[in-house]
Design a protein around this motif. Structure first.
Motif, short mmCIF file in Angstrom:
data_model
loop_
_atom_site.label_atom_id
_atom_site.label_comp_id
_atom_site.label_asym_id
_atom_site.label_seq_id
_atom_site.Cartn_x
_atom_site.Cartn_y
_atom_site.Cartn_z
N GLY A 64 0.79 -1.23 0.00
CA GLY A 64 0.00 0.00 0.00
C GLY A 64 0.82 1.27 0.00
O GLY A 64 0.43 2.28 -0.61
N ALA A 65 1.97 1.26 0.68
CA ALA A 65 2.81 2.46 0.70
C ALA A 65 3.31 2.81 -0.69
O ALA A 65 3.37 3.99 -1.07
CB ALA A 65 4.00 2.25 1.65
N VAL A 66 3.67 1.80 -1.48
CA VAL A 66 4.10 2.05 -2.87
C VAL A 66 2.95 2.65 -3.66
O VAL A 66 3.12 3.61 -4.43
CB VAL A 66 4.58 0.74 -3.53
CG1 VAL A 66 5.05 1.02 -4.95
CG2 VAL A 66 5.69 0.09 -2.73
N ILE A 67 1.76 2.09 -3.49
CA ILE A 67 0.59 2.55 -4.25
C ILE A 67 0.27 4.00 -3.91
O ILE A 67 -0.02 4.81 -4.81
CB ILE A 67 -0.60 1.62 -3.98
CG1 ILE A 67 -0.30 0.21 -4.51
CG2 ILE A 67 -1.88 2.16 -4.63
CD1 ILE A 67 -1.25 -0.88 -4.02
N VAL A 68 0.32 4.35 -2.63
CA VAL A 68 0.05 5.74 -2.23
C VAL A 68 1.08 6.69 -2.84
O VAL A 68 0.73 7.73 -3.41
CB VAL A 68 0.04 5.88 -0.69
CG1 VAL A 68 0.05 7.35 -0.29
CG2 VAL A 68 -1.17 5.18 -0.11
N ARG A 69 2.35 6.36 -2.71
CA ARG A 69 3.39 7.24 -3.24
C ARG A 69 3.27 7.42 -4.74
O ARG A 69 3.41 8.53 -5.26
CB ARG A 69 4.76 6.68 -2.88
CG ARG A 69 5.14 6.88 -1.42
CD ARG A 69 6.38 6.11 -1.04
NE ARG A 69 6.88 6.47 0.29
CZ ARG A 69 7.79 5.78 0.95
NH1 ARG A 69 8.32 4.68 0.43
NH2 ARG A 69 8.19 6.18 2.15
N GLU A 70 2.98 6.35 -5.44
CA GLU A 70 2.88 6.44 -6.90
C GLU A 70 1.60 7.14 -7.35
O GLU A 70 1.50 7.58 -8.48
CB GLU A 70 3.00 5.05 -7.52
CG GLU A 70 4.40 4.47 -7.43
CD GLU A 70 5.44 5.35 -8.11
OE1 GLU A 70 5.16 5.86 -9.22
OE2 GLU A 70 6.54 5.54 -7.54
N ALA A 71 0.64 7.25 -6.43
CA ALA A 71 -0.57 8.02 -6.72
C ALA A 71 -0.40 9.50 -6.39
O ALA A 71 -1.33 10.29 -6.55
CB ALA A 71 -1.75 7.45 -5.93
N GLY A 72 0.79 9.88 -5.91
CA GLY A 72 1.09 11.27 -5.62
C GLY A 72 1.08 11.65 -4.16
O GLY A 72 1.31 12.81 -3.82
N GLY A 73 0.81 10.68 -3.28
CA GLY A 73 0.77 10.96 -1.85
C GLY A 73 2.12 10.75 -1.18
O GLY A 73 3.11 10.44 -1.83
N ILE A 74 2.13 10.94 0.12
CA ILE A 74 3.36 10.72 0.88
C ILE A 74 3.11 9.63 1.92
O ILE A 74 1.99 9.46 2.41
CB ILE A 74 3.87 12.01 1.56
CG1 ILE A 74 2.88 12.50 2.62
CG2 ILE A 74 4.13 13.09 0.53
CD1 ILE A 74 3.45 13.57 3.50
N ALA A 75 4.16 8.90 2.25
CA ALA A 75 4.10 7.85 3.26
C ALA A 75 5.29 8.04 4.19
O ALA A 75 6.44 7.95 3.75
CB ALA A 75 4.13 6.47 2.62
#
Length: 283
Positions: free
Chosen positions: A233-244
């Protein structure tokens, strides 16, 4: 190079294929009414495992090992049973939660996810999360964007906390030292002044991360999570433009038992001062 876009894309495609094939095990269990055959893993009655969890993890391990015999593996059920290692090295390591949200699976609450993440040189680079109830396949690789059923997704553009939905959870272990601070953090976010639009709990860290990645919620935080809860999920969030990041505002530590993801830095900076650190042993 081990982390070239072409190699990462190959890893991603294999992981997606394996997740889809693994979901057939889940579908069969659901068709036979086997989802309620659960046992308790620990001292808390909410910490459940089913035969389906075990079967899915075994299948995913075997399939990925056929493709990548030199890689290492971390899986929730093998670690929980004492039969697997939870050591992260520079060697490519697949981090797997066969069913994130087992209690949801048992009850038919439609937020359960097959989660497959990959770390190379201790960096999360590939994430696949398949919600088999809703037939939603989230995929991402480093530098390649994030997708839901093949369509690119992005995080919310909301920057104000008082216009946000924030997801968190109690977790499956609920001793006072952890449960009380979690409730207090929810109260601080939901109460005046400047309260958020809503607090949500989904019972699945991976599903929560995917909600942020797809712009359906603005942030998610939780203490007590394990590496298999957050790797994909962390990869998915970052690649969607978010931060983790870690809930204290520092860099995300995969093995550090805590995570905060947000649609943007502004939201993260608003949330960090509200959170109370809970000290968990590392994975």
């Amino acid at each position: 190079m081990a982390d070239s876009p072409e190699v990462l894309q190959g890893y991603l495609e294999k992981a997606e294929l394996v997740a889809r094939k693994a979901s057939e095990i889940v579908d069969e269990a659901l068709s036979k009414g086997e989802r309620r055959d659960a046992s308790i893993k620990g001292i808390n009655t909410s910490d459940l495992v089913t035969e389906t969890d075990l079967a899915v993890e075994k299948f995913v391990f075997e399939e990925l090992r056929n493709y990548y015999p030199d890689h290492k593996f971390i899986g929730e059920e093998s670690v929980s049973s004492g039969g697997g290692s939870c050591t992260l090295t520079d060697t490519p390591t697949w981090i797997i939660d066969p069913i994130d949200g087992t209690s949801n699976f048992v009850h038919g609450f439609p937020f359960s996810v097959i989660s497959i993440g990959l770390a190379v040189n201790k960096e999360l680079v590939v994430g696949v999360a398949y919600n088999f109830f809703q037939r939603q396949m989230y995929t991402a690789r480093k530098g390649g964007g994030a997708f839901l059923n093949g369509k690119r997704i992005s995080v919310s553009n909301v920057t104000e906390l008082n216009k946000s939905i924030v997801i968190t959870d109690y977790g499956s272990t609920r001793q006072d030292f952890e449960f009380i601070p979690k409730v207090e953090m929810m109260k601080a976010l939901a109460g005046d002044p400047g309260h958020v639009h809503g607090i949500r709990t989904l019972g699945s860290a991976v599903a929560s991360l995917c909600m942020v990645a797809s712009g359906r919620a603005e942030a998610y935080f939780e203490y007590g999570v394990h590496c298999w809860d957050i790797a994909a999920g962390a990869v998915i969030v970052r690649e969607a433009g978010g931060i983790a990041i870690y809930p204290t505002g520092s860099e995300l530590d995969i093995m550090g038992r805590g995570i905060l993801v947000a649609a943007n830095v502004e939201l993260a900076k608003s949330i960090v001062p509200i959170l109370k650190h809970i000290d968990y042993p590392r994975d």
